[in-house]
Design a protein around this motif. Sequence first.
Motif, mmCIF file in Angstrom:
data_model
loop_
_atom_site.group_PDB
_atom_site.id
_atom_site.type_symbol
_atom_site.label_atom_id
_atom_site.label_comp_id
_atom_site.label_asym_id
_atom_site.label_seq_id
_atom_site.Cartn_x
_atom_site.Cartn_y
_atom_site.Cartn_z
ATOM 1 N N ARG A 1 10.182 -2.073 -12.785
ATOM 2 C CA ARG A 1 10.501 -1.839 -11.376
ATOM 3 C C ARG A 1 9.221 -1.882 -10.529
ATOM 4 N NH1 ARG A 1 12.005 2.895 -7.612
ATOM 5 N NH2 ARG A 1 10.780 4.214 -8.974
ATOM 6 N N VAL A 2 8.169 -1.258 -11.033
ATOM 7 C CA VAL A 2 6.894 -1.277 -10.316
ATOM 8 C C VAL A 2 6.346 -2.697 -10.226
ATOM 9 C CG1 VAL A 2 4.510 -0.481 -10.351
ATOM 10 C CG2 VAL A 2 6.352 1.106 -10.919
ATOM 11 N N TRP A 3 6.418 -3.437 -11.340
ATOM 12 C CA TRP A 3 5.914 -4.811 -11.332
ATOM 13 C C TRP A 3 6.741 -5.705 -10.415
ATOM 14 C CZ3 TRP A 3 1.410 -6.543 -12.236
ATOM 15 C CH2 TRP A 3 0.587 -5.935 -13.185
ATOM 16 N N MET A 4 8.038 -5.465 -10.343
ATOM 17 C CA MET A 4 8.870 -6.236 -9.423
ATOM 18 C C MET A 4 8.449 -5.983 -7.979
ATOM 19 S SD MET A 4 11.266 -8.357 -8.689
ATOM 20 C CE MET A 4 12.450 -8.596 -10.011
ATOM 21 N N PHE A 5 8.215 -4.734 -7.661
ATOM 22 C CA PHE A 5 7.775 -4.410 -6.305
ATOM 23 C C PHE A 5 6.463 -5.118 -5.968
ATOM 24 C CE2 PHE A 5 4.648 -1.747 -4.139
ATOM 25 C CZ PHE A 5 5.122 -1.890 -2.846
ATOM 26 N N ILE A 6 5.487 -5.039 -6.883
ATOM 27 C CA ILE A 6 4.189 -5.679 -6.638
ATOM 28 C C ILE A 6 4.350 -7.190 -6.500
ATOM 29 C CG2 ILE A 6 1.920 -6.124 -7.637
ATOM 30 C CD1 ILE A 6 2.118 -3.348 -8.956
ATOM 31 N N THR A 7 5.147 -7.774 -7.377
ATOM 32 C CA THR A 7 5.364 -9.224 -7.361
ATOM 33 C C THR A 7 5.969 -9.682 -6.040
ATOM 34 O OG1 THR A 7 5.671 -9.307 -9.761
ATOM 35 C CG2 THR A 7 6.620 -11.109 -8.479
ATOM 36 N N VAL A 8 7.012 -8.992 -5.593
ATOM 37 C CA VAL A 8 7.692 -9.384 -4.357
ATOM 38 C C VAL A 8 6.769 -9.220 -3.159
ATOM 39 C CG1 VAL A 8 9.568 -8.782 -2.778
ATOM 40 C CG2 VAL A 8 10.009 -8.958 -5.230
ATOM 41 N N GLN A 9 6.016 -8.135 -3.119
ATOM 42 C CA GLN A 9 5.144 -7.904 -1.968
ATOM 43 C C GLN A 9 4.049 -8.965 -1.856
ATOM 44 O OE1 GLN A 9 7.504 -5.818 -0.726
ATOM 45 N NE2 GLN A 9 5.735 -5.317 0.486
ATOM 46 N N ILE A 10 3.419 -9.283 -2.976
ATOM 47 C CA ILE A 10 2.333 -10.264 -2.948
ATOM 48 C C ILE A 10 2.870 -11.651 -2.595
ATOM 49 C CG2 ILE A 10 0.623 -11.466 -4.354
ATOM 50 C CD1 ILE A 10 0.170 -8.828 -5.848
ATOM 51 N N THR A 11 3.953 -12.064 -3.244
ATOM 52 C CA THR A 11 4.497 -13.397 -2.958
ATOM 53 C C THR A 11 5.072 -13.482 -1.552
ATOM 54 O OG1 THR A 11 6.576 -12.752 -4.048
ATOM 55 C CG2 THR A 11 4.953 -13.966 -5.361
ATOM 56 N N ALA A 12 5.654 -12.381 -1.047
ATOM 57 C CA ALA A 12 6.182 -12.396 0.321
ATOM 58 C C ALA A 12 5.052 -12.514 1.335
ATOM 59 C CB ALA A 12 7.006 -11.136 0.582
ATOM 60 N N ALA A 13 3.959 -11.804 1.102
ATOM 61 C CA ALA A 13 2.809 -11.897 2.012
ATOM 62 C C ALA A 13 2.226 -13.308 2.003
ATOM 63 C CB ALA A 13 1.741 -10.876 1.609
ATOM 64 N N LEU A 14 2.065 -13.888 0.810
ATOM 65 C CA LEU A 14 1.539 -15.247 0.715
ATOM 66 C C LEU A 14 2.494 -16.251 1.350
ATOM 67 C CD1 LEU A 14 0.121 -15.235 -2.941
ATOM 68 C CD2 LEU A 14 -1.188 -15.249 -0.801
ATOM 69 N N GLY A 15 3.798 -16.077 1.116
ATOM 70 C CA GLY A 15 4.777 -16.993 1.685
ATOM 71 C C GLY A 15 4.766 -16.960 3.199
ATOM 72 N N ALA A 16 4.721 -15.757 3.783
ATOM 73 C CA ALA A 16 4.699 -15.642 5.247
ATOM 74 C C ALA A 16 3.446 -16.277 5.826
ATOM 75 C CB ALA A 16 4.786 -14.166 5.646
ATOM 76 N N LEU A 17 2.302 -16.052 5.188
ATOM 77 C CA LEU A 17 1.030 -16.575 5.706
ATOM 78 C C LEU A 17 0.953 -18.093 5.572
ATOM 79 C CD1 LEU A 17 -1.484 -15.268 6.964
ATOM 80 C CD2 LEU A 17 -2.537 -15.302 4.703
ATOM 81 N N VAL A 18 1.269 -18.612 4.394
ATOM 82 C CA VAL A 18 1.157 -20.057 4.144
ATOM 83 C C VAL A 18 2.172 -20.832 4.976
ATOM 84 C CG1 VAL A 18 1.440 -21.866 2.414
ATOM 85 C CG2 VAL A 18 0.181 -19.779 1.845
ATOM 86 N N VAL B 1 0.842 -1.208 0.000
ATOM 87 C CA VAL B 1 0.000 0.000 0.000
ATOM 88 C C VAL B 1 0.871 1.249 0.000
ATOM 89 C CG1 VAL B 1 -1.659 1.328 1.350
ATOM 90 C CG2 VAL B 1 -1.935 -1.151 1.141
ATOM 91 N N ALA B 2 1.863 1.305 0.889
ATOM 92 C CA ALA B 2 2.690 2.505 1.026
ATOM 93 C C ALA B 2 3.510 2.771 -0.226
ATOM 94 C CB ALA B 2 3.608 2.366 2.240
ATOM 95 N N THR B 3 4.137 1.734 -0.762
ATOM 96 C CA THR B 3 5.029 1.947 -1.895
ATOM 97 C C THR B 3 4.259 2.149 -3.189
ATOM 98 O OG1 THR B 3 6.572 0.482 -0.734
ATOM 99 C CG2 THR B 3 7.118 1.085 -2.988
ATOM 100 N N ALA B 4 3.134 1.460 -3.352
ATOM 101 C CA ALA B 4 2.332 1.670 -4.562
ATOM 102 C C ALA B 4 1.876 3.125 -4.643
ATOM 103 C CB ALA B 4 1.135 0.731 -4.570
ATOM 104 N N PHE B 5 1.417 3.658 -3.502
ATOM 105 C CA PHE B 5 1.000 5.059 -3.487
ATOM 106 C C PHE B 5 2.170 5.971 -3.839
ATOM 107 C CE2 PHE B 5 0.618 9.121 -1.304
ATOM 108 C CZ PHE B 5 -0.630 9.562 -1.720
ATOM 109 N N THR B 6 3.341 5.677 -3.268
ATOM 110 C CA THR B 6 4.515 6.514 -3.502
ATOM 111 C C THR B 6 4.924 6.492 -4.966
ATOM 112 O OG1 THR B 6 5.305 6.100 -1.258
ATOM 113 C CG2 THR B 6 6.922 6.893 -2.850
ATOM 114 N N LEU B 7 4.993 5.297 -5.562
ATOM 115 C CA LEU B 7 5.421 5.208 -6.951
ATOM 116 C C LEU B 7 4.429 5.873 -7.898
ATOM 117 C CD1 LEU B 7 6.760 1.531 -7.015
ATOM 118 C CD2 LEU B 7 8.096 3.639 -6.914
ATOM 119 N N LEU B 8 3.130 5.766 -7.575
ATOM 120 C CA LEU B 8 2.110 6.353 -8.448
ATOM 121 C C LEU B 8 2.034 7.864 -8.309
ATOM 122 C CD1 LEU B 8 -0.763 3.733 -8.016
ATOM 123 C CD2 LEU B 8 0.637 4.108 -10.063
#
Length: 445
Positions: free
Chosen positions: A279-296, A165-172
């Motif tokens: 760069r934006v897509w890398m950020f989104i990719t890492v954040q989503i997969t990191a959140a899923l990895g931590a939860l699972v 949320v924080a970084t997406a807002f910043t980049l946009l």
Amino acid sequence: MSTGTGPVALAPRREIFGWAMFDFANQGYTLLIITVVFGDLFTRVIVGDAPDYRLGNLLWSIALAVSYVLVVFASPVCGAIMDYSRSRKRFLFASYVLTVAATCLLYIVEPGWIVPAMLLLVVSNFAYAIGEGFIASFLPDLGPRSALGWISGLGWSLGYVGGLVATAFTLLVLGDVSLDNYDRIRWVGPFAGGFFLLAAIPTFLWLRERGVRRPGLSSPALLRMGVARVLATQRALAQFRDLRSLLVSVFFAMAGIYIIIAFSFIYGAQVIGWDESVRVWMFITVQITAALGALVFGHLQSHWGARRVYLFTLALWLVAILAIWQTPALTQLAHAWLDVSWQAQYVFLFAGVLSGLSLGSSQSAARALVGVLTPHAKAAEFFGYWGMATKAAAVFGIFGLGLVQWLLGLADAIVFCLVLFVLAMVAVLPVNEARGALAADAWRE
């Protein structure tokens, strides 16, 4: 006096959520300041020693290393003081306020103001990093050992959502990292500080300070007492061989992780040469997969055990680092085997998926495993040792990579991470989770 308290009841959901919201809040600092925006801004604009930015990379690693050295010395002593005085929440609040203030002040830095930028980075990152240990010390209070994995995973997962949320807002809103856009992108400091300020409010509203607060001592007396308790604990650590082995493993693993956190987006800009959209897509990719990895993987710890999950995530890191290092070779293989004309920057996104899955899960599993092996009455102090190990690792890893890339260039220096994760796997092999938990229950002060 025995510190074994027996089974701990699961804390109220509101308190667990309040604890996890601190991860949500502080991940914005990690991503905006250390990983995605300000690190790139510091090396390419504030220092700006094009074309290879070796001086900027070296100064960046020095500033981070200095802040982590301060944490190494302060963390165990602060933990001992917090355990004695039952003042963990006050220490957490102080680190939070200092992080917010120093991060907001990054706005005043101009291109070429290298020393002020480094000083503010040292202060803000010290406060943020030591606060990680403070908030982690509450984990053993939130539930039985069997629940610590999913609680830790929930926190780390929420953290990556907060970072997204924080970084997406910043980049946009703030745009790209460049000298031409400096007047807008410099707002990254106040935004990161403000995000942390607001998002952590539930933590201080709902997280409980357990135990009866002891009478206050003078600051010099508290410092002497804290040092004495740390020295006494060090002499008694022989019975915590599993925790010692884990901390050695954490040292090597976190050295590699901090390298990835501090240099991955710099690597993408300087070595891969990615476009802003990638760069934006890398950020989104890492954040989503990191959140899923931590939860699972956090939930899997209840079935597999924290040690087994931690080992698996370290193996996953080896694959991720190989993918980062060999992105050009993987690009050529894709051309030859699949007959596709992908650019290296898009293949690099595949390495981002692997890194994201490894990132959240490995840190969450290590934190939970420390909680399993820690006596409740020494939680802040033992998590202080965890903080000491992780930040000493940051000094070793980041400064080490800074020197290696100075000699060899960043493209080949990343292989240093492979060695670190192999050493982390070797160090954790002797750890016996059940034996370590019994040692924690048997601790006598």
